[in-house]
Write an enzyme that holds these catalytic residues in place. Structure first.
Site, PDB file in Angstrom:
ATOM      1  N   THR A  52      10.667   8.434   4.366  1.00  6.43           N
ATOM      2  CA  THR A  52      11.600   9.002   3.311  1.00  6.43           C
ATOM      3  C   THR A  52      12.831   8.784   3.347  1.00  6.43           C
ATOM      4  OG1 THR A  52       9.362  10.644   3.218  1.00  6.43           O
ATOM      5  CG2 THR A  52      11.551  11.571   2.154  1.00  6.43           C
TER       6      THR A  52
ATOM      7  N   ARG B 193      -2.475   9.926  -4.358  1.00  3.91           N
ATOM      8  CA  ARG B 193      -1.949  10.885  -2.825  1.00  3.91           C
ATOM      9  C   ARG B 193      -0.538  11.059  -3.189  1.00  3.91           C
ATOM     10  NH1 ARG B 193       2.119   9.978   1.056  1.00  3.91           N
ATOM     11  NH2 ARG B 193       1.349  10.842   3.175  1.00  3.91           N
ATOM     12  N   VAL B 194      -0.387  12.305  -2.648  1.00  2.00           N
ATOM     13  CA  VAL B 194       0.888  12.753  -2.720  1.00  2.00           C
ATOM     14  C   VAL B 194       1.234  13.084  -1.290  1.00  2.00           C
ATOM     15  CG1 VAL B 194       2.435  14.748  -3.574  1.00  2.00           C
ATOM     16  CG2 VAL B 194       0.739  13.589  -5.129  1.00  2.00           C
TER      17      VAL B 194
ATOM     18  N   THR C 202      10.795  14.060   7.317  1.00  2.78           N
ATOM     19  CA  THR C 202      10.275  12.677   7.106  1.00  2.78           C
ATOM     20  C   THR C 202       9.209  12.317   8.110  1.00  2.78           C
ATOM     21  OG1 THR C 202      10.890  10.266   6.993  1.00  2.78           O
ATOM     22  CG2 THR C 202      12.002  11.746   8.647  1.00  2.78           C
ATOM     23  N   GLY C 203       8.173  11.656   7.610  1.00 10.24           N
ATOM     24  CA  GLY C 203       7.204  11.071   8.709  1.00 10.24           C
ATOM     25  C   GLY C 203       5.772  11.237   8.047  1.00 10.24           C
TER      26      GLY C 203
END
Ligand code: GLY
Length: 288
Positions: free
Chosen positions: A149, A177-178, A200-201
């Site tokens: 991200t 998918r979110v 992020t990840g």
């Protein structure tokens, strides 16, 4: 004035933000403009952001993006949005021009159309590299690891703080998918009395822990950005155990423009604060 971005590829975005905040631009405009350059760029799509990001398991590039200002209630997001090369610009319109906070899938696309965005066909969102990786996924079930991200936090000359995030999400994810990115408190959070944070990840896991909200609350209690991020990571490890810890980077900025991060993997981030000659890169080592 200060700017902070996830991963090394945020460097040009943070450089652009620096040039914009120095001429007095609002933090939200800085985030939107700098994010759009990366989202729309095919090359940086390989970092799982916007155009050029990897498609879902049905071959469609679906993006998540969100923006939160430090003023209470100022949030907008889109999720599973296809056909728009600059998803964060649509998220901003959701915040500024709709009665809603989060629009998903075809509803987000319809809203983008109403707002004058051109909705492109999927081929123009794909690059040869992403298409080849998708073919390998179909033929050999070869997955790509990574959830890179792009998160940006900006503190402007007037003292406004804004955080934005954008991602094409997990490569070859299930349609619809979110991840954590467009969910307030998970992928991002801001409070103009305290500061802001972005994650992020592995979004499927991150969203279970509301790390961005948690980091901002810890800064509210007086922790530095680095200590707040470290505490959040350690708390997650304590709850789920070291062996179950997932890929996650967390970064934060307070209203003094101080920045910090913590991560379960090696996590480069870029930053600039008033008085610094150039944008700098720091590599956060994994928590031990
Ligand atoms: N952190 C981005 C995602 O998992 O979608």
């Amino acid at each position: 004035m200060a700017a902070l971005g996830t991963w090394a590829f945020s460097m040009p975005a943070v450089q652009k933000i620096r040039s914009l905040v120095e001429i007095g631009e609002h933090a939200t405009d800085c985030v939107e403009e700098a994010m759009a350059d990366i989202e729309n760029d095919r090359e940086t799509g390989q970092y799982i952001v916007g155009r050029g990001g990897y498609p879902n398991s049905a071959g469609l590039v679906q993006c998540d993006a969100a923006l939160m200002e430090g003023a209470a209630g100022r949030f907008g997001a889109v999720a599973a949005l296809h056909g728009v090369g600059t998803p964060l610009r649509v998220a901003r319109r959701v915040m500024d021009r709709s009665d809603h906070s989060l629009l998903v899938g075809d509803g987000g696309v319809a809203f983008a159309c109403e707002q004058g965005f051109t909705v492109e066909d999927n081929d123009s969102m794909l690059t040869p590299q992403a298409t080849a990786a998708y073919q390998e996924f179909l033929e050999k079930k070869k997955h790509i690891k990574g959830h890179d991200t792009l998160g940006l936090i900006v503190l402007d000359l007037q003292g406004n703080i804004t955080v934005g995030v954008s991602t094409s999400g997990a490569p070859f994810k299930s349609p619809g998918r979110v991840g954590d990115s467009p969910l307030p408190g998970c992928g991002l959070y801001a409070d103009n009395t305290v500061g802001a944070a972005a994650a992020t990840g592995d979004g499927d896991k991150i969203m279970c822990h509301c790390p961005s909200f948690h980091a901002v609350q810890l800064m509210k209690q007086g922790l530095t950005p680095a200590a707040a991020c470290q505490t959040v990571l350690c708390d997650i490890v304590r709850r789920i155990g070291t062996e179950k810890m997932f890929e996650m980077g967390l970064m934060a900025m307070n209203m003094k423009g101080e920045v910090g991060a913590a991560s379960s993997v090696e996590f480069p981030y870029t930053f600039w604060t008033q008085g610094m000659e150039t944008v700098d890169k720091c590599v956060q080592l994994p928590i031990s």
